[in-house]
Design an enzyme around this catalytic site. Structure first.
Site, PDB file in Angstrom:
ATOM      1  N   ASP A 164       0.848  -1.190   0.000  1.00 42.33           N
ATOM      2  CA  ASP A 164       0.000   0.000   0.000  1.00 42.33           C
ATOM      3  C   ASP A 164       0.886   1.244   0.000  1.00 42.33           C
ATOM      4  O   ASP A 164       1.993   1.220   0.559  1.00 42.33           O
ATOM      5  CB  ASP A 164      -0.917   0.016   1.219  1.00 42.33           C
ATOM      6  CG  ASP A 164      -2.124   0.912   1.019  1.00 42.33           C
ATOM      7  OD1 ASP A 164      -3.200   0.392   0.674  1.00 42.33           O
ATOM      8  OD2 ASP A 164      -1.988   2.141   1.205  1.00 42.33           O
ATOM      9  N   ASP A 173      -7.254  -4.548  -5.147  1.00 48.12           N
ATOM     10  CA  ASP A 173      -8.389  -3.849  -4.515  1.00 48.12           C
ATOM     11  C   ASP A 173      -8.092  -2.351  -4.486  1.00 48.12           C
ATOM     12  O   ASP A 173      -7.923  -1.754  -3.411  1.00 48.12           O
ATOM     13  CB  ASP A 173      -8.606  -4.393  -3.105  1.00 48.12           C
ATOM     14  CG  ASP A 173      -9.788  -3.743  -2.396  1.00 48.12           C
ATOM     15  OD1 ASP A 173     -10.672  -3.204  -3.088  1.00 48.12           O
ATOM     16  OD2 ASP A 173      -9.815  -3.767  -1.147  1.00 48.12           O
ATOM     17  N   CYS A 195     -14.508  -0.232  -7.164  1.00 52.64           N
ATOM     18  CA  CYS A 195     -15.476   0.257  -6.174  1.00 52.64           C
ATOM     19  C   CYS A 195     -16.126   1.567  -6.621  1.00 52.64           C
ATOM     20  O   CYS A 195     -16.636   2.323  -5.800  1.00 52.64           O
ATOM     21  CB  CYS A 195     -14.811   0.425  -4.815  1.00 52.64           C
ATOM     22  SG  CYS A 195     -13.437   1.595  -4.785  1.00 52.64           S
TER      23      CYS A 195
END
Length: 406
Positions: free
Chosen positions: A258, A307, A347
């Site tokens: 990340d 993701d 998303c």
């Protein structure tokens, strides 16, 4: 409630008539009577036919957010309590687990999908986190919170604290200031929750959005079932949720990546909380830069998880977002061993299902890979998709087997 009435232009209100709850500024012919922004007014069709009650806000392009379509159901405290009670009963039915109900973490209120426009409330064990994005419901938020506490207490669930995370930039489109802080007495904002048997520290004060992404609960469990004895790469790991589900399922090693140093530190803390620090490790890096580097080094993984955050939050940036989704999926596929698995998602509700799947197909072609779709999934059931309310369907999650081109 105001005595004002808004009237649609002839032929307008198509989304509303299809089941949606939004009426846009360019759909309104006129408003009769006096009102203040945030007031509940009546909405009528061009010919005077009663359409319902909703909040009006002349600052917003979403001019009216509907609350009730029945003339004999005006917006009252009793109606709000019924909506909250219905929402809680629904969560108890669809999110049933073996854990005590007071420990259940779920999205308690999901805005329009629960017929409470512009307000989101997440329950993390015995803490509520509220995000208010619309003027009308913002004016009612303390009433809504009090009613949530009342309804939950009836099942023995006592809420020890409420934190507000109404700090999203989109509030400015409603003429609202961005706010963040306690509603009521202060409390420890680092909350421990359990999901799929994995424990997490949720930082409701400083974490992204409300502190944790509850919508991926079942998707984490789904991809974890492929990971026993496998080498896993979890991209955009946030606080390590996918990575830790895979590690708990018996993965041989998991690397979570990340760009947020805070996120990686929280992920490491979560790994220690579960005794998984020897299996799951985390690296702070830009995924777009790291994946080509891993490819150059000849790295391969049995499972790659993508993701990413929403690459688009408007229709205007769809083209740019499509480029981003294609690039990240192409890079991810190249790191999957022949016969391994890719879990990938979007998303953003602006990136619709058809376009997302086509973008992945284009990425596979450029990566010289063949894909077998194993499973197509959506957001968890506590984030219900309101038929006709397009914005409530946003999460697309796909598991593929990735094969070298024959």
């Amino acid at each position: 409630m105001s005595d004002a009435k808004a009237f649609l232009k002839r032929g307008q209100g198509r989304e509303l008539k299809a089941g949606g709850l939004w009426v846009y500024d360019n759909e309104i012919e006129r408003v009769e009577g006096s009102f203040e922004n945030g007031d509940i007014i009546e909405l009528h069709d061009f010919d005077g036919y009663f359409m319902g009650y909703g909040f009006i806000n002349t600052v917003s392009k979403i001019r009216i957010r509907m609350m009730s379509r029945k003339q004999d159901h005006p917006v009252t405290k009793e109606l709000i309590e019924k909506r909250i009670r219905d929402a809680w009963e629904y969560r108890k039915a669809v999110m049933a687990t073996n854990e005590p109900i007071e420990q259940l973490s779920c999205r308690l209120i999901f805005g329009e999908a629960d017929f409470l426009p512009g307000i989101t409330i997440d329950k993390f064990s015995d803490v509520l986190v509220i995000e208010s994005l619309a003027l009308g419901t913002d004016r009612m938020k303390e009433l809504i919170i009090d009613l949530c506490k009342k309804v939950l207490l009836e099942d023995g669930v006592k809420i020890r604290g409420v934190y507000e995370r109404s700090d999203a930039k989109v509030r400015e489109l409603e003429g609202l200031e961005r706010v963040k802080g306690f509603i009521g007495e202060p409390f420890d904002t680092k909350v421990i929750i359990t999901e799929n048997g994995v424990k997490y520290y949720v930082d409701v004060e400083n974490g992204q959005k409300t502190g944790f992404f509850l919508d991926q609960k079942n998707n984490r469990k789904a991809i974890a079932s492929f990971c026993k004895g496998k080498k896993v790469l979890d991209c955009f790991t946030h606080t390590g949720s996918f990575a830790l589900n895979c590690a708990a399922a018996g993965a041989s090693s998991v690397l979570g990546v990340d760009a947020s140093d805070l996120g990686c530190k929280q992920a490491e803390e979560n790994a220690r909380l579960n005794g998984l620090e020897s299996v799951a490790t985390f690296q702070c890096a830009d995924v777009f830069e790291l994946l080509p580097d891993l490819e150059k080094k000849g790295e391969k993984f049995d499972v790659v998880i993508l993701d990413p955050p929403a690459f688009t939050k408007s229709r205007a940036s769809i083209k740019k977002a499509t480029t981003g989704y294609k690039e990240i999926n192409m890079r991810g596929m190249k790191l999957v061993k022949d016969g391994g698995y890719l879990a990938t998602c979007s998303c953003s509700h602006f990136m619709d299902e058809e376009l997302f799947l086509k973008t992945i197909q284009d990425a596979a072609r450029d990566a010289h890979k063949r894909l077998k779709q194993v499973e197509f999934r959506q957001q968890a059931a506590d984030h219900p998709i309101l038929v006709g309310g397009a914005a409530s369907y946003y999460l697309k999650f796909v598991i593929y087997q990735v094969c070298d081109e024959i």
